[in-house]
Enzyme design. Structure first.
Site, PDB file in Angstrom:
ATOM      1  N   HIS A  56       3.232  -8.007  15.026  1.00  0.00           N
ATOM      2  CA  HIS A  56       3.820  -6.920  13.952  1.00  0.00           C
ATOM      3  C   HIS A  56       3.791  -5.515  14.769  1.00  0.00           C
ATOM      4  O   HIS A  56       4.702  -4.605  14.533  1.00  0.00           O
ATOM      5  CB  HIS A  56       2.689  -6.740  12.989  1.00  0.00           C
ATOM      6  N   GLU A  98      -4.592  -0.976   0.822  1.00  0.00           N
ATOM      7  CA  GLU A  98      -4.291  -2.097   1.852  1.00  0.00           C
ATOM      8  C   GLU A  98      -5.471  -2.346   2.472  1.00  0.00           C
ATOM      9  O   GLU A  98      -6.312  -1.645   2.431  1.00  0.00           O
ATOM     10  CB  GLU A  98      -3.161  -1.374   2.726  1.00  0.00           C
ATOM     11  N   ARG A 158      -4.861  -0.861  14.509  1.00  0.00           N
ATOM     12  CA  ARG A 158      -4.392   0.055  13.838  1.00  0.00           C
ATOM     13  C   ARG A 158      -4.724  -0.199  12.197  1.00  0.00           C
ATOM     14  O   ARG A 158      -4.474  -1.308  11.759  1.00  0.00           O
ATOM     15  CB  ARG A 158      -3.030   0.009  14.051  1.00  0.00           C
ATOM     16  N   HIS A 186       0.084  -9.388  11.975  1.00  0.00           N
ATOM     17  CA  HIS A 186       0.194  -9.157  10.548  1.00  0.00           C
ATOM     18  C   HIS A 186      -0.246 -10.311  10.108  1.00  0.00           C
ATOM     19  O   HIS A 186       0.400 -11.515  10.423  1.00  0.00           O
ATOM     20  CB  HIS A 186       1.597  -8.609  10.095  1.00  0.00           C
ATOM     21  N   ARG A 229      -6.885  -6.288   9.515  1.00  0.00           N
ATOM     22  CA  ARG A 229      -5.877  -7.163   9.919  1.00  0.00           C
ATOM     23  C   ARG A 229      -6.409  -7.883  11.085  1.00  0.00           C
ATOM     24  O   ARG A 229      -5.941  -9.312  10.792  1.00  0.00           O
ATOM     25  CB  ARG A 229      -4.741  -6.593  10.403  1.00  0.00           C
TER      26      ARG A 229
HETATM   27  P1  FAD Z   1      11.498   2.749  15.484  1.00  0.00           P
HETATM   28  O1  FAD Z   1      11.411   3.210  14.220  1.00  0.00           O
HETATM   29  O2  FAD Z   1      11.179   1.300  15.935  1.00  0.00           O
HETATM   30  O3  FAD Z   1      12.493   3.399  16.398  1.00  0.00           O
HETATM   31  C1  FAD Z   1      13.025   3.011  17.725  1.00  0.00           C
HETATM   32  C2  FAD Z   1      14.384   3.685  18.056  1.00  0.00           C
HETATM   33  O4  FAD Z   1      14.524   3.443  19.599  1.00  0.00           O
HETATM   34  C3  FAD Z   1      15.402   2.882  17.605  1.00  0.00           C
HETATM   35  O5  FAD Z   1      16.500   3.737  17.069  1.00  0.00           O
HETATM   36  C4  FAD Z   1      16.379   2.200  18.829  1.00  0.00           C
HETATM   37  O6  FAD Z   1      17.309   2.006  18.451  1.00  0.00           O
HETATM   38  C5  FAD Z   1      15.784   3.309  19.823  1.00  0.00           C
HETATM   39  N1  FAD Z   1      15.686   2.525  21.170  1.00  0.00           N
HETATM   40  C6  FAD Z   1      15.042   1.530  21.612  1.00  0.00           C
HETATM   41  N2  FAD Z   1      15.075   1.321  22.908  1.00  0.00           N
HETATM   42  C7  FAD Z   1      16.231   2.107  23.132  1.00  0.00           C
HETATM   43  C8  FAD Z   1      16.990   2.136  24.435  1.00  0.00           C
HETATM   44  N3  FAD Z   1      16.687   1.569  25.564  1.00  0.00           N
HETATM   45  N4  FAD Z   1      17.957   3.139  24.614  1.00  0.00           N
HETATM   46  C9  FAD Z   1      18.177   3.764  23.221  1.00  0.00           C
HETATM   47  N5  FAD Z   1      17.325   3.630  22.089  1.00  0.00           N
HETATM   48  C10 FAD Z   1      16.647   2.974  22.076  1.00  0.00           C
HETATM   49  N6  FAD Z   1       4.044   1.157   9.521  1.00  0.00           N
HETATM   50  C11 FAD Z   1       3.435   1.949   8.586  1.00  0.00           C
HETATM   51  O7  FAD Z   1       2.675   2.889   8.768  1.00  0.00           O
HETATM   52  N7  FAD Z   1       3.548   1.364   7.101  1.00  0.00           N
HETATM   53  C12 FAD Z   1       4.003   0.468   6.722  1.00  0.00           C
HETATM   54  O8  FAD Z   1       4.108   0.238   5.585  1.00  0.00           O
HETATM   55  C13 FAD Z   1       4.769  -0.520   7.725  1.00  0.00           C
HETATM   56  N8  FAD Z   1       5.507  -1.553   7.487  1.00  0.00           N
HETATM   57  C14 FAD Z   1       5.820  -2.078   8.501  1.00  0.00           C
HETATM   58  C15 FAD Z   1       6.691  -3.359   8.264  1.00  0.00           C
HETATM   59  C16 FAD Z   1       7.438  -4.032   8.938  1.00  0.00           C
HETATM   60  C17 FAD Z   1       8.227  -5.272   8.876  1.00  0.00           C
HETATM   61  C18 FAD Z   1       7.408  -3.575  10.474  1.00  0.00           C
HETATM   62  C19 FAD Z   1       8.014  -4.279  11.516  1.00  0.00           C
HETATM   63  C20 FAD Z   1       6.478  -2.485  10.776  1.00  0.00           C
HETATM   64  C21 FAD Z   1       5.866  -1.947   9.764  1.00  0.00           C
HETATM   65  N9  FAD Z   1       5.156  -0.601  10.250  1.00  0.00           N
HETATM   66  C22 FAD Z   1       4.476   0.141   9.105  1.00  0.00           C
HETATM   67  C23 FAD Z   1       5.086   0.151  11.515  1.00  0.00           C
HETATM   68  C24 FAD Z   1       6.194   1.029  11.646  1.00  0.00           C
HETATM   69  O9  FAD Z   1       7.263   0.837  10.944  1.00  0.00           O
HETATM   70  C25 FAD Z   1       6.671   1.316  12.965  1.00  0.00           C
HETATM   71  O10 FAD Z   1       5.525   1.389  13.867  1.00  0.00           O
HETATM   72  C26 FAD Z   1       7.102   2.577  13.000  1.00  0.00           C
HETATM   73  O11 FAD Z   1       8.226   2.702  12.144  1.00  0.00           O
HETATM   74  C27 FAD Z   1       7.880   3.043  14.593  1.00  0.00           C
HETATM   75  O12 FAD Z   1       8.495   4.201  14.556  1.00  0.00           O
HETATM   76  P2  FAD Z   1       9.129   4.451  15.805  1.00  0.00           P
HETATM   77  O13 FAD Z   1       9.983   5.815  15.379  1.00  0.00           O
HETATM   78  O14 FAD Z   1       8.270   4.641  16.785  1.00  0.00           O
HETATM   79  O15 FAD Z   1      10.121   3.548  16.265  1.00  0.00           O
HETATM   80  C1  SIN Z   2       2.586  -3.772   5.300  1.00  0.00           C
HETATM   81  O1  SIN Z   2       3.170  -3.498   4.272  1.00  0.00           O
HETATM   82  O2  SIN Z   2       1.638  -4.699   5.146  1.00  0.00           O
HETATM   83  C2  SIN Z   2       2.734  -3.249   6.615  1.00  0.00           C
HETATM   84  C3  SIN Z   2       1.853  -1.983   6.673  1.00  0.00           C
HETATM   85  C4  SIN Z   2       1.538  -1.561   7.948  1.00  0.00           C
HETATM   86  O3  SIN Z   2       1.982  -2.200   9.131  1.00  0.00           O
HETATM   87  O4  SIN Z   2       1.085  -0.521   8.474  1.00  0.00           O
END
Ligand code: FAD
Ligand code: SIN
Length: 533
Positions: A353, A116, A388, A244, A292
Site C-alpha cells: 500500500h 482509523e 505510517r 494494507h 496496520r
Molecule cells: P501521487 O499522488 O502518487 O502522485 C505521483 C505523481 O508523479 C503522478 O502525477 C505521476 O504521474 C507522477 N510521476 C511519477 N513518475 C513520474 C515520471 N517518471 N515522470 C513524470 N511524472 C511522474 N493516504 C492518506 O493520508 N489517507 C488516505 O485515506 C489514503 N488512502 C489511500 C488509498 C489508496 C488506495 C492508496 C493507493 C493510497 C492511499 N493513501 C492515503 C496514500 C496516499 O494517497 C499517497 O501516499 C499520496 O497520495 C501520495 O501523494 P504524492 O503526491 O506523493 O504522489
Molecule cells: C484507508 O482508507 O484505509 C487508507 C488510509 C491510508 O492509507 O492512510
C-alpha cells in the site's frame, strides 16, 4: 532544450501543493508540473479514508496525534518532524477547504471526523470514501487558476541531470552533487527532451507496483526514488513497506486491488475468519483497529495457518443507511462483484500500500543533492518511521509542499540554469522488438518480491531474492542500453532498483521493527535508519 524556473515531477497532493504555494507568492516565475500520464492519475486520487488533522479541540490535541504517530512509527520517527507536521497540518487543511475542498459534516455543521487504526481520537476528515478524488480535484482547479503554473501531461521523466552529464565521475561520497533539471521522454513525439530547471522537486509518489498485490495504481513504479538513487542521492528506510490489511479479495487478479478503507473498521467493521470467528484478540488488545503492521501480519498468519485464501470483514451488523452514506464507493464495488456487505462478509487480503522509506530530505524537503527537493510518498522525512499512521500521508504532502515552497523561494533569485548540458544521447539504440520480454521480467519481479520479501521475511528468503534480482537487473540493463527508451522499459528498470533497495534494506536491518518483520531476528536492537549506498 527548454527552461523552467521550477520543475516539479508529479501532479499529486505533493506536487500540486508545492506549485500552488509557490505561485501564491510569486507570479513572475515559471512553474512546470509533469505528469507521466494524466494529471489526475495519481495515488492521491485513490485515497479513501481521509486526512488526519487535530480538529475537535474539546476532545483532541496535537500531543495525542503526535503520540499516536510516534507509537505507530515504532521508535524510528524523527520527533521534531512529527511535531511540526502535526502542528502545521490543520492550517494546511484549512487552506485546502478555502480552496474548495469538501469534507463531510454532521447535522450540526461540525466535521464528521472518522476513526482509523492507531488513532486514539476521531480526527480523520473525509469526503465519503473518495477523499483523494476530492483533494485532487481541488488542487488541480486551484493550480489552474495561476497563469504561471503549467501542468504538462504524458511527459515521462527518465533521469535527473547532474554533473555526471558534464562528464564528471560522481560517487555516493560526492557531497557537491547538483541537479540541473531532467531528461524527459515526450510520449507523443517519442523524443527525449532536455528540461533545464533552477530548482527541481521530486513528487513522484510510491512504488506499490513492485508487488503482485497492491492498492497502488499503475503509475506507482518508484521512478523518483530510482532516479535519485542513480544520481547518487541519499535514500533511507526502504525496507519499511506498508501492507494494507484489507484489500478486496477477488479471483480475477485485478491490478490495482480495490481498497476496503480502514475507516470501515473505524466505523465498526470486524475482522473474522471465513468461518465467522473473530481472531484479532489473539494478536492485539486494540483488535481490528490495531496499527496496520500488526493487523496485516495477523491476517497473513491466519491465512497461512488455515490455508484460506482470504480473511473477512464483517459489516452486516452496521447501520445500513449510515454505511451507505459513508462508503458509497466501497458498497458499489462490492455489489458489482456480487458481494452485498449487508448480507455477506467482505473477503479481504493484505496488499502492498505505501512505502515509508525513500529520498532522504530535511525539514524543508531538501535532498542530499543541491537544488533538488522532494515531497510526498517518494520521500523519507522522518514522519512515518518504521510504520505510517493511517491518513498521515496526505497531511505530509500538504505540509512539506508548503515548506519546500518557502525554502525554494528564498533562493530562487540567486539560481541560474546550467547552459552546458548536452542533449540526450540515443546513439546505438534501436526500437525494442521483443516487448514480451518486458512483461515476463515484470511478472518475475513481482513474484520475487511477493514470495521472498513480503510481510514476513527471513535471511534465506532475502538472499534468494537478491540473487534473482541480480539476474533480472543484468538482463534489463542490457535491454536498456541497446533499446530506444520507452516508459515501460524505464518503469521496469526503476522497479528493479526499488526491489533491490527494499531487499537490501531488509537484509541490513537485523531486527524486527514496525513493518519489517523477520523470523531470524525477531527482537529490536537499534534505532538507526538504514542508508543505502
Ligand atoms: P501521487 O499522488 O502518487 O502522485 C505521483 C505523481 O508523479 C503522478 O502525477 C505521476 O504521474 C507522477 N510521476 C511519477 N513518475 C513520474 C515520471 N517518471 N515522470 C513524470 N511524472 C511522474 N493516504 C492518506 O493520508 N489517507 C488516505 O485515506 C489514503 N488512502 C489511500 C488509498 C489508496 C488506495 C492508496 C493507493 C493510497 C492511499 N493513501 C492515503 C496514500 C496516499 O494517497 C499517497 O501516499 C499520496 O497520495 C501520495 O501523494 P504524492 O503526491 O506523493 O504522489
Ligand atoms: C484507508 O482508507 O484505509 C487508507 C488510509 C491510508 O492509507 O492512510
Amino acid at each position: 532544450m527548454s527552461r523552467t524556473d521550477i520543475l516539479i515531477i508529479g501532479s499529486g497532493v505533493a506536487g500540486l501543493s508545492v506549485a500552488i504555494k509557490m505561485a501564491e507568492q510569486r507570479q513572475d516565475i515559471n512553474i512546470t508540473v509533469l505528469s507521466k500520464t494524466l494529471e489526475s492519475e495519481t495515488n492521491t486520487s485513490w485515497a479513501q479514508g481521509g486526512i488526519a488533522a487535530v480538529w475537535n479541540l474539546e476532545k483532541d490535541d496535537h500531543q495525542k496525534h503526535i503520540e499516536d504517530t510516534l507509537v505507530a512509527g515504532d521508535g524510528l520517527c524523527d520527533p521534531e518532524i512529527v511535531r511540526f507536521v502535526i502542528e502545521e497540518g490543520p492550517t494546511r487543511v484549512k487552506e485546502l477547504i478555502e480552496w474548495g475542498a469538501r469534507f463531510d459534516k454532521e447535522d450540526d455543521g461540525r466535521f464528521d471526523l472518522g476513526m482509523e487504526g492507531g488513532h486514539s481520537e476521531n480526527r480523520i476528515l473525509h469526503y465519503k470514501d473518495i477523499t483523494g478524488k476530492e483533494i485532487q480535484r481541488t488542487l488541480s482547479a486551484k493550480a489552474k487558476s495561476y497563469n504561471n503554473i503549467k501542468v504538462l501531461e504524458h511527459l515521462y521523466a527518465v533521469n535527473l541531470i547532474t554533473q555526471h552529464h558534464l562528464g564528471r565521475n560522481l560517487t555516493r561520497l560526492s557531497n557537491d552533487i547538483e541537479c540541473y533539471g531532467a531528461y524527459v521522454l515526450n510520449k507523443e513525439t517519442n523524443e527525449i527532451e532536455t528540461l533545464l530547471a533552477k530548482a527541481t522537486v521530486m513528487c513522484t509518489g510510491g512504488s506499490g507496483q513492485v508487488y503482485l498485490n497492491t492498492t497502488n495504481p499503475l503509475i506507482a513504479t518508484g521512478d523518483g526514488i530510482a532516479m535519485v538513487y542513480r544520481a547518487k542521492g541519499r535514500l533511507a528506510n526502504m525496507e519499511f513497506v506498508q501492507f494494507h490489511p484489507t484489500a478486496l479479495f477477488t479471483t480475477t487478479n485485478e491490478n490495482p486491488d480495490f481498497l476496503i478503507s480502514e475507516a470501515v473498521r473505524g466505523f465498526g467493521g470486524i475482522l473474522k475468519t471465513p468461518g465467522g470467528e473473530e481472531f484479532m484478540q489473539k494478536y492485539d488488545e486494540r483488535l481490528s483497529l490495531a496499527p496496520r503492521d500488526i493487523v496485516a501480519r495477523a491476517i497473513d498468519n491466519e491465512m497461512k495457518v488455515s490455508g484460506e485464501e482470504h480473511m473477512c470483514l464483517d459489516c452486516r451488523h452496521l447501520d445500513q443507511q449510515e454505511f451507505l452514506e459513508h462508503f458509497p464507493n466501497i458498497y458499489e464495488k462490492c455489489k458489482s462483484l456480487g458481494i452485498d456487505p449487508f448480507v455477506d462478509m467482505i473477503p479481504v487480503v493484505p496488499a502492498c500500500h505505501y512505502i515509508c522509506g525513500g529520498i532522504k530530505v530535511d525539514a524543508y524537503g531538501q535532498s542530499s543533492i543541491k537544488h533538488l527537493y522532494a515531497a510526498g510518498e517518494c520521500t523519507c522525512t522522518g514522519l512515518h518511521g518504521a510504520n505510517r499512521l493511517a491518513s498521515n500521508s496526505l497531511l505530509e504532502g500538504l505540509v512539506f509542499g508548503d515548506r519546500i515552497a518557502q525554502s525554494v523561494l528564498k533562493e530562487i533569485n540567486h539560481l541560474k540554469w546550467n547552459e552546458d548540458i548536452p542533449d540526450w544521447d540515443a546513439e546505438g539504440t534501436s526500437e525494442p522488438n521483443e516487448l514480451v520480454l518486458l512483461h515476463q521480467s515484470w511478472k518475475e519481479l513481482k513474484s520475487i518480491m511477493s514470495y521472498y520479501v513480503g510481510i514476513v521475511r527471513s535471511d534465506i528468503r532475502l538472499k534468494m531474492a537478491l540473487n534473482r534480482l541480480h539476474l533480472l537487473f543484468l538482463e534489463v540493463e542490457e535491454l536498456y542500453n541497446n533499446s530506444k527508451i520507452s516508459p515501460q522499459l524505464c518503469e521496469l528498470r526503476n522497479l528493479i532498483t526499488i526491489a533491490y533497495l527494499i531487499t537490501r534494506g531488509a537484509q541490513m536491518r537485523k531486527e524486527s521493527r514496525g513493518l519489517h518483520f523477520t523470523i531470524d531476528h525477531p527482537n529490536q536492537f537499534d534505532y538507526l535508519e538504514t542508508t543505502l549506498m
